[in-house]
Enzyme design. Structure first.
Site, mmCIF file in Angstrom:
data_model
loop_
_atom_site.group_PDB
_atom_site.id
_atom_site.type_symbol
_atom_site.label_atom_id
_atom_site.label_comp_id
_atom_site.label_asym_id
_atom_site.label_seq_id
_atom_site.Cartn_x
_atom_site.Cartn_y
_atom_site.Cartn_z
ATOM 1 N N ASP B 393 0.868 -1.158 0.000
ATOM 2 C CA ASP B 393 0.000 0.000 0.000
ATOM 3 C C ASP B 393 0.911 1.216 0.000
ATOM 4 O O ASP B 393 2.088 1.118 0.357
ATOM 5 C CB ASP B 393 -0.835 -0.076 1.289
ATOM 6 C CG ASP B 393 -1.700 1.136 1.452
ATOM 7 O OD1 ASP B 393 -2.290 1.563 0.452
ATOM 8 O OD2 ASP B 393 -1.783 1.652 2.566
ATOM 9 N N GLU B 475 -7.720 15.346 6.398
ATOM 10 C CA GLU B 475 -8.641 16.364 6.875
ATOM 11 C C GLU B 475 -8.038 17.126 8.041
ATOM 12 O O GLU B 475 -8.136 18.350 8.119
ATOM 13 C CB GLU B 475 -9.953 15.705 7.291
ATOM 14 C CG GLU B 475 -10.737 15.191 6.097
ATOM 15 C CD GLU B 475 -12.174 14.914 6.452
ATOM 16 O OE1 GLU B 475 -12.414 14.500 7.596
ATOM 17 O OE2 GLU B 475 -13.035 15.127 5.587
ATOM 18 N N ARG B 568 -0.154 15.346 -2.033
ATOM 19 C CA ARG B 568 -1.542 14.908 -2.186
ATOM 20 C C ARG B 568 -2.402 16.136 -2.401
ATOM 21 O O ARG B 568 -2.405 17.050 -1.582
ATOM 22 C CB ARG B 568 -2.013 14.179 -0.941
ATOM 23 C CG ARG B 568 -1.297 12.881 -0.707
ATOM 24 C CD ARG B 568 -1.434 12.472 0.712
ATOM 25 N NE ARG B 568 -2.768 11.989 1.031
ATOM 26 C CZ ARG B 568 -3.138 10.727 0.898
ATOM 27 N NH1 ARG B 568 -2.280 9.850 0.452
ATOM 28 N NH2 ARG B 568 -4.343 10.337 1.219
ATOM 29 N N ASP B 785 -6.663 -2.248 3.234
ATOM 30 C CA ASP B 785 -5.672 -3.231 2.802
ATOM 31 C C ASP B 785 -5.980 -4.627 3.321
ATOM 32 O O ASP B 785 -5.306 -5.584 2.967
ATOM 33 C CB ASP B 785 -4.276 -2.836 3.290
ATOM 34 C CG ASP B 785 -3.907 -1.444 2.854
ATOM 35 O OD1 ASP B 785 -4.147 -1.127 1.685
ATOM 36 O OD2 ASP B 785 -3.410 -0.675 3.690
#
Lengths: 344, 1081
Positions: B393, B475, B568, B785
């Site tokens: 991942d 967030e 990101r 995952d």
């Protein structure tokens, strides 16, 4: 077997955390010990031509002399073997030394190591246990009871005891036959005779002790009449004990008598012709067996056995040869080898 | 988290358990609905008793025995034992019964103890007090008496006794806070909501008077008020309190039990995972079959025996002998030692004890987390040395998942929080909206301290300590970033979100709707009311198509630039809603939420309708730093010959940047793209074939050139599902799947972006099922995952920030990605060579043990006469030769830890199960047979017709056997000594100790007339043997000869390989140390 329990361990985890205020945190830092960190000091040998080479030479140098020694010793041992038929005849004596000469009888194609045979005995009966005397073990079947009487000694081994008698005569040149004196003791293991085999009581009257038992079916005499000497009668009769030690292979020999040396000057067996007289009782034809009589001297390494010496010489030579081959290899590539051991 | 939870719930009711009632109607407080409303169907539910224990006092012995004998090995040995009991066999039943009994007893005691612990735990849970509302009064009862439909009162810090639907809470807004630490390890407080109609109930009386039913399957509550139509309200995951979670920050709640006992979600999780079987175990079984076949032929070979006059059978035996089958059984008993019980025990012990080295490893201990590696299944230790594909991942695994707000860009103007850079904060309308959007559009909670005032002060004074908690670290980073830019989110109170703006004024927005994030939409929205505003933030790909105005070009450019840098990015947009539009949206949402069928789908549709016509505001960039040493680890894995695949939900550019940073892709890597963008231009078919051609061409060239070019493949979720879709057009286009696999096989690194969790598992499955059947490893940290971790052969969980779900579902859990290197390259390598040697050596030593027995049968009339004494037969595998190999398999290090870490390419030497393949097995078997022949015929020729003693006395069959056995024990132990590369003091102790033990035991065993035995066959046999010179000489000779071939082979292999090593030692080319692979054999 434990695999299933690992799951159980998982489930345990579930349980612990489900309790109020749960949470299993093994926040303990692992101990810094050499064992736990797999860092124990260790010796790390590697087998390379260089390290093995000396070993090969040393093995070669040790084994070859031993082998030669063994071979020579073995060759010095005189062994004389005669196959027994229903006859006796004169034989030449090859023995010239002054030591004890051992007389063996040999049987071939006789499966003393057959499973049913090997287990067909009752060691506690033979050890003098009175209860076993009257109630032989089941292992002795079908040689445990005869006509509702317990057989003593019970079992197939005892039942099939070798019962030929062998006698050796010196054919004196003047025509008389002189019997060679032979001892029947000292042929069984000391521990067998004195510990493992015992008569039911120390009572001198064996006949009374064996009252209520019967002799093995194939025997001519009961066990208490094997010998006149009370120290060699009953279960502690040495011929019997020797027979009870089952042989490893179907062709075997067993010690029968010892011809003791006279003194250090006179050969034990004089030069000349001998006659072997055999009282033939033991049937071997039915299983295509053969009987032999062997006379042998004994050295520190036992009886005649060229194999051991040859084997030692062979292995020693092979090692020596390999040592040479490795030396060549080592010489050719050895210089690089040092740098090749990245692994360590 | 909520989404996965919701999904779990749905999958639980829809997919998993077919045998369940489809829908459950819960009558709250056990009150029947008013007549005429519905037919009252009383349903039966289990009580709230949790039973995790497997056994009861009564069924323990039978059930445990049954469980144990279900294992094929145990069953086999049981059969052997029974055979020995029934028929007349060469060895006494004790020889196989005793070890079996020992193993079974130890296992039973262990399992019994574990079950007892479980009983205790069950008991304490089941008897824990619970408050139930009955007829308007609170009654205290025990947890296990709880029934579905009971109204339960839970106080602060209490754990929910079963799955509950929240009816009302002591908080005014009808919410309650819950932590699920014990369920998934997340410590954040989650908010759950009461059913709106019942949230006003405050007292027991009011709650007790509630008259309602819950149709749980569809998630709807019907509330019956006096003579009115029932009111239907939707229920969702936000109303469901799961058993095991704890109530926080809420004085008390009333809730109705909907699932009790073994039906609760937590109890469903008890169900154990399917057992993963290791490849080594499989090959072991194959060996077993071969050996069995050999046994069978050994039996068929034996001719009929004779029955000479001296050795008659009993009548009984004669009758039984008619059945030749008994002979077969007898031989089986005699030869069964070749697969000893102890091997299974040793293998289990090795795995169990060996796994402690992983947990003990200091280098895999993380100071920050305060935790080291964990082993959840030790069955797979050696698989760690066989990994060919690593699926990892990205977020939280390769990267730290420690988000930091880097910048935001509004209409192309860039703001960086540290140095309010441009110095100019334009108070343009868009900017205001942008910052408010980021402050409002999230599901962040403010963690409350003791008093509400305290928290206010905390945030107000801008302390560095964070009080924000969210399931998504992005967030938190955004909200914190906003704080640094001057807009502070204070709290959510009574559906009003409060913001402290730059001018220290509190702005309040009424929160009307939250359109939660999901991984399909990849965005979330909130609708707030000051004027009706809809704020939306999400991935660029999901926002841009819905934007109608705004400075799209500038923002897009910035977003792409940021993405290349590995940040990101999220885009923020808004939409003004008119009153009527809002009403319509409301209508859509409520309808969808109330829908009886396809709720999720309907919700998605509703979201789709509402989230459109956006005005683009800007974009944010958050950095997720690479984990420490991630690049180094990936590089090592590459060198070790493993293919590393990154599976991420992130967007392609970000993911690719991370891949470059982590050296998954190098500068020299040629990137092949298989993305939606490309497949839109060409057909999938063409793209695939083209890529395949490129790869193949390159390979044929690189076959000649020295440095080969490596390929990296990038594929996205959409294309992947197209590839994996079964081809409708038939054979014309060939099988995409095969071509895809072919391409993948030639790529050293593959990046799969835009992956849904299930797709991750799909990929793993695809590779797992490909024709080489490679061993796969999946590593991840989050709940998304879990599916791939469960699917892969070896699943590794990282104890990350996204909760502990991954770690709990994994086979091994490690604190950081970098620990994977040591896990695989060192521990995996060691475990593999250890278990390989263990298995091979066990066969070898038992071939050595049994083959002389087999040969002896030719000389004892095939009577199944054992060569060795019973005690030797029994103890050979249990004590004379067991400890050295067990210890070897625990501490052997054929090369040092440092070397393994330094030279990852060593891992290639053990790839593809190289130490357990047929040639190696054959070598061991041949060596075993050779040694056995030497033992037996050596002894045979020495014994044949000769006297061994200097007093002329003869030896019998037991001396013969003991001689063979002595040579055997010494040879086999010394052979292991030759194989040992790592001699610690324990090795010395165990190896020389067990030889000494053999001698002492033999002296003792033969030294006494054992009163409890009915035979004294071994009496003084060993001593007599030792008193004979030729016996000593033969023992030494035979040991030397038996060990000779192995020594020669070792030396030659080393010489040849080191020579080879030099001839291929080109600079710059990865070195392959063949020497090692051979030296470990």
């Amino acid at each position: 077997m434990m695999a299933s329990s690992y799951n159980a361990k998982d489930e345990d985890g579930h349980i612990t955390v489900s309790g109020p205020g749960g949470g299993t945190l093994r926040s303990k830092k692992p101990e810094n010990t050499a064992f736990k960190q797999q860092r124990l000091p260790a010796w790390q040998p590697i087998l390379t031509a260089g390290t093995v080479l000396p070993a090969f030479f040393i093995i070669g140098l040790i084994f070859i002399p031993i082998g030669i020694g063994l071979y020579v010793t073995s060759n010095n041992i005189k062994e004389f073997e005669v196959t027994l038929y229903d006859m006796s005849g004169p034989h030449q004596n090859p023995f010239r030394n002054c030591n004890n000469v051992f007389m063996y009888y040999g049987l071939s194609n006789f499966y003393q190591n057959h499973r049913r045979y090997v287990k067909s005995r009752d060691d506690s009966q033979l050890n003098g246990d009175l209860e076993s005397l009257m109630k032989p073990s089941k292992e002795c079947e079908p040689y445990a009871y005869h006509e509702n009487k317990p057989i003593a000694p019970c079992g197939a081994i005892a039942n099939s005891m070798f019962n030929d008698t062998l006698e050796l005569f010196y054919n004196d040149p003047n025509g008389t036959k002189i019997q060679i004196p032979m001892t029947a003791t000292g042929i069984a293991w000391w521990t067998d005779k004195h510990v493992k085999f015992r008569n039911p009581t120390d009572n001198a009257n064996l006949t009374a002790v064996f009252q209520g038992t019967t002799k093995p079916v194939n025997w001519r005499r009961p066990v208490y009449e094997l010998d006149t000497d009370p120290q060699n009668n009953g279960f502690i009769n040495e011929d019997f004990i020797v027979w009870m030690r089952t042989a490893a292979l179907p062709t075997f020999r067993k010690l029968y008598r010892i011809i003791p040396k006279k003194n250090s000057m006179v050969p034990t067996l004089l030069r000349g012709n001998y006659t072997l007289e055999v009282v033939y009782n033991y049937p071997v034809r039915s299983f295509e067996g053969r009987k032999r009589m062997i006379l042998s001297t004994i050295s520190w390494m036992g009886g005649k056995n060229p194999f051991l010496g040859i084997a030692y010489i062979t292995v020693g030579s092979v090692c020596f040869f390999l040592g040479v081959v490795l030396l060549i290899i080592h010489h050719k590539y050895g210089n690089r080898n040092n740098s090749a051991d990245i692994a360590n | 988290m909520d989404f996965s939870l919701l999904r779990n719930i749905i999958s639980r009711y829809c997919v998993g358990e077919e045998n369940w009632v489809d829908s459950r109607t819960v009558y709250i407080g056990h009150k029947e609905p008013p007549p005429g409303a519905e037919a009252y169907i009383p349903q039966r539910y289990p009580d709230n008793r949790i039973v995790s224990s497997k056994y009861t006092f009564w069924n323990f012995i039978p059930k445990n025995l049954f469980e144990q004998f279900r294992r094929i090995a145990n069953f086999y040995f049981l059969v052997i034992f029974l055979v020995q009991l029934i028929i007349d066999t060469p060895t006494s039943p004790v020889t196989s019964g005793l070890p079996l009994f020992f193993v079974i007893t130890v296992t039973a005691i262990k399992q019994g103890y574990e079950d007892w612990l479980r009983h205790k735990a069950d008991c304490s849970i089941n008897e824990c007090p619970v408050d139930v509302v009955q007829q308007g009064k609170v009654v205290r009862t025990q947890s296990h008496k709880l029934r579905v439909g009971d109204i339960v009162m839970v106080r602060e810090d209490e754990t929910f006794p079963c799955d509950l639907i929240l009816l009302s809470s002591s908080r005014h807004d009808g919410t309650c806070y819950v932590t699920t630490t014990s369920l998934d390890g997340e410590s954040s407080h989650k908010t759950y909501y009461a059913v709106p109609d019942t949230m006003a109930f405050r007292t027991e009386q009011e709650v007790g008077s509630l008259h309602a039913t819950i149709e749980y399957f569809v998630g709807r509550i019907n509330i019956y008020k006096d003579k009115e139509e029932p009111v239907a309200r939707p229920l969702g995951a936000e109303n469901l309190l799961l058993r095991g979670a704890t109530l926080k920050n809420t004085q008390r709640i009333y809730a109705v039990a909907v699932y009790t006992g073994m039906e609760t979600k937590m109890a469903l999780n008890y169900q154990s995972k399917s057992q993963k079987r290791s490849a080594v175990e499989k090959s072991m079984n194959a060996f077993l079959i071969v050996i069995n076949t050999v046994l069978k032929y050994a039996w068929q070979w034996s001719p009929d025996r004779d029955e000479p006059w001296y050795n008659h059978r009993t009548e009984n035996e004669r009758q039984r002998h008619v059945v030749p089958f008994t002979d077969f059984l007898a031989f089986m008993v005699l030869f069964n030692y070749i697969i000893p019980v102890s091997m299974y025990v040793t293998v289990e012990m090795q795995k169990f004890l060996g796994s402690y080295f992983i947990t003990w490893d200091e280098e895999m201990f993380d100071e920050e987390l305060g935790e080291g590696a964990q082993v959840n299944t030790s069955d797979l230790n050696e698989e760690l040395g066989q990994v060919e594909y690593v699926f990892t991942d990205k977020t939280g695994t390769l990267t730290e998942n420690n988000m930091e707000f880097i910048e935001c860009c509004v209409d192309g103007n860039v703001y960086i929080p540290h140095a309010i850079c441009n110095g100019q904060i334009l108070s343009a309308e868009h900017e205001d909206l942008f910052f408010r959007a980021l402050c409002l559009c999230h599901t962040v909670q403010v963690k409350e301290e003791e008093t509400v005032d305290g928290i206010k002060r905390g945030i107000h004074q801008g302390r560095p300590t964070s009080f924000y908690i969210s399931s998504s670290p992005d967030e938190v980073a955004l909200v914190e970033g906003m704080k640094r830019l001057g807009y502070t989110y204070l709290r959510l109170k009574d559906n009003y979100m409060e913001i402290l703006n730059k001018d220290d004024e509190i702005e309040r927005f009424k929160l009307l709707h939250v359109l939660n994030f999901d991984s399909v939409r990849r965005r979330m929205s909130v609708i707030v009311k000051s004027k009706y505003l809809l704020f939306c933030k999400g991935a660029d790909s999901s926002i841009f198509p819905r934007v109608v105005s705004g400075k799209v070009e500038q923002v897009k450019a910035r977003v792409e630039q940021n993405a290349v840098e590995g940040l990101r990015t999220l885009c923020v947009a808004y939409r003004r809603l008119s009153e009527s539009e809002y009403e319509e949206a409301c209508h859509h949402l409520t309808e969808a939420k109330l829908a009886l069928q396809d709720r999720e789908q309907r919700l998605a549709q509703a979201y789709d309708i509402i989230e459109r016509d956006f005005v683009l505001l800007g974009a944010t960039a958050v950095e997720d730093r690479l984990q420490e040493k991630a690049a180094d680890t990936i590089e090592s894995l590459h060198k070790a010959g493993m293919k590393v695949w990154v599976l991420t939900g992130d967007k392609m550019e970000t993911a690719a940047a991370t891949c470059y940073a982590s050296k998954l892709f190098r500068r020299s890597t040629q990137i092949l793209e298989l993305t939606k963008k490309r497949t839109e231009e060409q057909s999938l078919h063409d793209v695939l074939f083209e890529l395949n051609r490129t790869v193949l061409r390159q390979r044929s060239i690189s076959g000649l050139s020295v440095d080969c070019l490596d390929f990296g493949l990038i594929i996205d979720g959409a294309t992947l599902s197209a590839v994996l879709k079964p081809n409708q057009e038939g054979a014309g286009h060939g099988n995409y799947r095969e071509i895809f696999l072919e391409i993948c096989r030639n790529c050293s690194a593959v990046l799969c972006c835009r992956m849904a969790p299930l797709q991750k598992a799909q990929i793993v499955k695809l590779i797992k099922a490909s024709k080489e059947h490679p061993i796969t490893l999946a590593i991840g940290d989050g709940a998304n995952d879990v599916s791939m971790i469960l699917e892969a052969h070896v699943g590794i969980g990282i104890m990350g920030k996204e909760g502990r779900q991954a770690a709990r579902n994994s086979d091994y859990a490690i604190p950081k990605f970098k620990h994977l290197k040591k896990m695989l390259l060192v521990h995996g390598h060691y475990y593999y060579i250890r278990i390989a040697e263990l298995v091979q050596y066990f066969f070898y030593k038992n071939v050595c043990f049994i083959f002389p027995q087999f040969l002896y049968q030719f000389f004892c009339g095939f009577s199944q006469q054992p060569l060795y004494d019973t005690a030797y037969l029994t103890l050979y595998n249990i004590s004379f030769t067991s400890l050295p190999i067990l210890l070897y398999s625990l501490v052997e290090q054929h090369v040092t830890v440092e070397t393994l870490k330094r030279e990852p390419s060593l891992y290639r030497d053990i790839a593809k199960n190289s130490l357990l393949r047929w040639p190696v097995f054959l070598y061991w078997t041949c060596l075993g047979v050779f040694d056995a022949v030497i033992f037996f015929f050596g002894a045979y020729f020495l014994f044949d017709n000769t006297t061994f003693t200097s007093n002329g006395q003869m030896f019998g069959n037991w001396t013969f056997g003991t001689l063979v056995f002595t040579v055997l024990v010494f040879t086999v132990t010394l052979k292991l000594a030759l194989d040992t590369h790592h001699w610690t003091w324990i090795n010395h102790f165990v190896i020389w100790g067990s030889l000494l033990f053999y001698v002492i035991f033999s002296l003792l065993w033969g030294g006494i007339i054992w009163p409890f035995l009915n035979y004294q066959r071994m009496y003084y046999v060993f001593m007599q043997m030792l008193s004979s010179g030729p016996a000593w000489l033969s023992i030494i000779l035979l040991i030397t000869v038996s060990l000779l071939p192995d020594v020669i082979k070792k030396v030659l292999c080393r010489a040849i390989s080191s020579n080879l090593f030099h001839s291929i030692n080109h600079p710059g080319r990865p070195l392959r140390l063949k020497a090692l692979s051979i030296s470990v054999i």
